[in-house]
Design a protein around this motif. Structure first.
Motif, PDB file in Angstrom:
ATOM      1  N   LEU A  33      -3.895   0.525 -18.911  1.00 34.93           N
ATOM      2  CA  LEU A  33      -3.254  -0.640 -18.299  1.00 34.93           C
ATOM      3  C   LEU A  33      -2.363  -0.224 -17.125  1.00 34.93           C
ATOM      4  CD1 LEU A  33      -2.516  -2.729 -21.492  1.00 34.93           C
ATOM      5  CD2 LEU A  33      -4.090  -3.332 -19.627  1.00 34.93           C
ATOM      6  N   MET A  34      -1.697   0.921 -17.251  1.00 38.76           N
ATOM      7  CA  MET A  34      -0.909   1.431 -16.117  1.00 38.76           C
ATOM      8  C   MET A  34      -1.848   1.759 -14.953  1.00 38.76           C
ATOM      9  SD  MET A  34       2.032   3.840 -17.736  1.00 38.76           S
ATOM     10  CE  MET A  34       1.788   3.941 -19.500  1.00 38.76           C
ATOM     11  N   HIS A  35      -2.948   2.387 -15.270  1.00 35.79           N
ATOM     12  CA  HIS A  35      -3.928   2.736 -14.243  1.00 35.79           C
ATOM     13  C   HIS A  35      -4.451   1.480 -13.558  1.00 35.79           C
ATOM     14  CE1 HIS A  35      -7.797   4.015 -12.566  1.00 35.79           C
ATOM     15  NE2 HIS A  35      -7.248   5.203 -12.484  1.00 35.79           N
ATOM     16  N   SER A  36      -4.652   0.410 -14.319  1.00 32.12           N
ATOM     17  CA  SER A  36      -5.182  -0.829 -13.729  1.00 32.12           C
ATOM     18  C   SER A  36      -4.224  -1.406 -12.684  1.00 32.12           C
ATOM     19  CB  SER A  36      -5.499  -1.859 -14.809  1.00 32.12           C
ATOM     20  OG  SER A  36      -4.319  -2.430 -15.347  1.00 32.12           O
ATOM     21  N   GLU A  37      -2.921  -1.226 -12.882  1.00 31.39           N
ATOM     22  CA  GLU A  37      -1.951  -1.717 -11.887  1.00 31.39           C
ATOM     23  C   GLU A  37      -2.103  -0.950 -10.572  1.00 31.39           C
ATOM     24  OE1 GLU A  37      -0.654  -4.435 -12.483  1.00 31.39           O
ATOM     25  OE2 GLU A  37      -0.540  -4.530 -14.659  1.00 31.39           O
ATOM     26  N   LEU A  38      -2.352   0.346 -10.652  1.00 28.44           N
ATOM     27  CA  LEU A  38      -2.587   1.130  -9.431  1.00 28.44           C
ATOM     28  C   LEU A  38      -3.892   0.711  -8.757  1.00 28.44           C
ATOM     29  CD1 LEU A  38      -1.440   4.649 -10.653  1.00 28.44           C
ATOM     30  CD2 LEU A  38      -0.293   3.170  -8.993  1.00 28.44           C
ATOM     31  N   SER A  39      -4.906   0.409  -9.556  1.00 34.08           N
ATOM     32  CA  SER A  39      -6.170  -0.075  -8.995  1.00 34.08           C
ATOM     33  C   SER A  39      -5.965  -1.405  -8.281  1.00 34.08           C
ATOM     34  CB  SER A  39      -7.219  -0.231 -10.094  1.00 34.08           C
ATOM     35  OG  SER A  39      -7.538   1.028 -10.645  1.00 34.08           O
ATOM     36  N   GLU A  40      -5.133  -2.268  -8.836  1.00 33.51           N
ATOM     37  CA  GLU A  40      -4.844  -3.541  -8.187  1.00 33.51           C
ATOM     38  C   GLU A  40      -4.102  -3.321  -6.862  1.00 33.51           C
ATOM     39  OE1 GLU A  40      -2.929  -6.127 -11.038  1.00 33.51           O
ATOM     40  OE2 GLU A  40      -4.613  -5.938 -12.425  1.00 33.51           O
ATOM     41  N   ALA A  41      -3.241  -2.318  -6.806  1.00 33.76           N
ATOM     42  CA  ALA A  41      -2.557  -1.987  -5.552  1.00 33.76           C
ATOM     43  C   ALA A  41      -3.566  -1.528  -4.501  1.00 33.76           C
ATOM     44  CB  ALA A  41      -1.493  -0.915  -5.780  1.00 33.76           C
ATOM     45  N   VAL A  42      -4.540  -0.722  -4.909  1.00 36.90           N
ATOM     46  CA  VAL A  42      -5.581  -0.270  -3.984  1.00 36.90           C
ATOM     47  C   VAL A  42      -6.383  -1.468  -3.472  1.00 36.90           C
ATOM     48  CG1 VAL A  42      -7.741   1.045  -3.800  1.00 36.90           C
ATOM     49  CG2 VAL A  42      -5.771   2.047  -4.940  1.00 36.90           C
ATOM     50  N   GLU A  43      -6.695  -2.407  -4.334  1.00 42.31           N
ATOM     51  CA  GLU A  43      -7.443  -3.592  -3.918  1.00 42.31           C
ATOM     52  C   GLU A  43      -6.653  -4.416  -2.909  1.00 42.31           C
ATOM     53  OE1 GLU A  43     -10.692  -4.413  -4.366  1.00 42.31           O
ATOM     54  OE2 GLU A  43     -10.659  -2.363  -5.144  1.00 42.31           O
ATOM     55  N   GLU A  44      -5.354  -4.523  -3.102  1.00 42.70           N
ATOM     56  CA  GLU A  44      -4.511  -5.220  -2.126  1.00 42.70           C
ATOM     57  C   GLU A  44      -4.624  -4.535  -0.762  1.00 42.70           C
ATOM     58  OE1 GLU A  44      -2.110  -7.918  -2.273  1.00 42.70           O
ATOM     59  OE2 GLU A  44      -3.271  -8.424  -4.059  1.00 42.70           O
ATOM     60  N   GLU A  50      -0.497  -5.783   4.127  1.00 48.75           N
ATOM     61  CA  GLU A  50       0.489  -4.784   4.533  1.00 48.75           C
ATOM     62  C   GLU A  50       1.078  -4.096   3.300  1.00 48.75           C
ATOM     63  OE1 GLU A  50       1.368  -3.788   7.625  1.00 48.75           O
ATOM     64  OE2 GLU A  50      -0.190  -5.104   8.415  1.00 48.75           O
ATOM     65  N   ILE A  51       1.356  -2.828   3.415  1.00 49.13           N
ATOM     66  CA  ILE A  51       1.834  -2.041   2.278  1.00 49.13           C
ATOM     67  C   ILE A  51       3.158  -2.558   1.730  1.00 49.13           C
ATOM     68  CG2 ILE A  51       2.658   0.251   1.587  1.00 49.13           C
ATOM     69  CD1 ILE A  51       0.468   1.417   3.411  1.00 49.13           C
ATOM     70  N   THR A  52       4.052  -3.000   2.589  1.00 48.49           N
ATOM     71  CA  THR A  52       5.380  -3.424   2.128  1.00 48.49           C
ATOM     72  C   THR A  52       5.509  -4.934   1.929  1.00 48.49           C
ATOM     73  OG1 THR A  52       6.181  -3.539   4.407  1.00 48.49           O
ATOM     74  CG2 THR A  52       6.512  -1.448   3.209  1.00 48.49           C
ATOM     75  N   ALA A  53       4.458  -5.682   2.233  1.00 49.99           N
ATOM     76  CA  ALA A  53       4.550  -7.146   2.196  1.00 49.99           C
ATOM     77  C   ALA A  53       4.302  -7.703   0.797  1.00 49.99           C
ATOM     78  CB  ALA A  53       3.543  -7.755   3.167  1.00 49.99           C
ATOM     79  N   ILE A  66       4.460  -5.551  -5.593  1.00 45.82           N
ATOM     80  CA  ILE A  66       4.415  -6.248  -6.886  1.00 45.82           C
ATOM     81  C   ILE A  66       3.568  -5.448  -7.878  1.00 45.82           C
ATOM     82  CG2 ILE A  66       3.709  -8.371  -8.069  1.00 45.82           C
ATOM     83  CD1 ILE A  66       6.188  -8.641  -6.167  1.00 45.82           C
ATOM     84  N   GLU A  67       2.464  -4.896  -7.412  1.00 48.67           N
ATOM     85  CA  GLU A  67       1.633  -4.073  -8.306  1.00 48.67           C
ATOM     86  C   GLU A  67       2.379  -2.813  -8.731  1.00 48.67           C
ATOM     87  OE1 GLU A  67      -0.779  -5.467  -9.635  1.00 48.67           O
ATOM     88  OE2 GLU A  67      -1.079  -7.066  -8.177  1.00 48.67           O
ATOM     89  N   PHE A  68       3.151  -2.236  -7.820  1.00 48.15           N
ATOM     90  CA  PHE A  68       3.975  -1.082  -8.191  1.00 48.15           C
ATOM     91  C   PHE A  68       5.039  -1.495  -9.213  1.00 48.15           C
ATOM     92  CE2 PHE A  68       3.367   1.822  -4.196  1.00 48.15           C
ATOM     93  CZ  PHE A  68       2.038   1.992  -4.534  1.00 48.15           C
ATOM     94  N   ALA A  69       5.608  -2.674  -9.028  1.00 50.26           N
ATOM     95  CA  ALA A  69       6.578  -3.179 -10.010  1.00 50.26           C
ATOM     96  C   ALA A  69       5.906  -3.345 -11.370  1.00 50.26           C
ATOM     97  CB  ALA A  69       7.172  -4.509  -9.535  1.00 50.26           C
TER      98      ALA A  69
END
Length: 109
Positions: A33-44, A50-53, A66-69
């Motif tokens: 589940l932690m890994h899935s959040e990083l995958s969602e960040a990559v998809e964004e 934008e990386i910071t938006a 938000i995905e990092f959060a």
């Protein structure tokens, strides 16, 4: 001020309250589940955001931050559930890293 102790206790309590441990997940599932959040960040990122938006879609915060959060929240939940002292581990690892050589191991990525 947000502390690791507060974050861990709050995230763990909220996960329990919202039924995320019913049924209990395995340690491996927690990691996935932690890994899935990083995958969602990559998809964004792949979608050109934008990386910071951040933005709100249908009332839900979205974006790489938000995905990092979400990742940090899942990490905190897992630490709370299993009694992992992440704050001490972070200090230990940061101190160890100070003594490492420049680009130790010669890795490319």
């Amino acid at each position: 001020m947000l502390t690791w102790d507060y974050l861990i206790k709050s995230a763990h309590a909220l996960a329990q309250e919202k039924g995320w441990y019913n049924p209990p997940k395995t340690f491996g599932e927690e990691i996935l589940l932690m890994h899935s959040e990083l995958s969602e960040a990559v998809e964004e990122y792949r979608k050109g955001h934008e990386i910071t938006a951040t933005r709100v879609e249908n009332g839900k915060p979205e974006g790489i931050p938000i995905e990092f959060a979400d990742l940090v929240i899942r990490l905190a939940q897992t630490c709370g559930r299993f009694g992992i002292d992440i704050e001490t581990a972070l200090y230990q690892k940061m101190e160890y890293n100070k003594g490492r050589s420049y680009r130790h191991g010669g890795k490319v990525l």
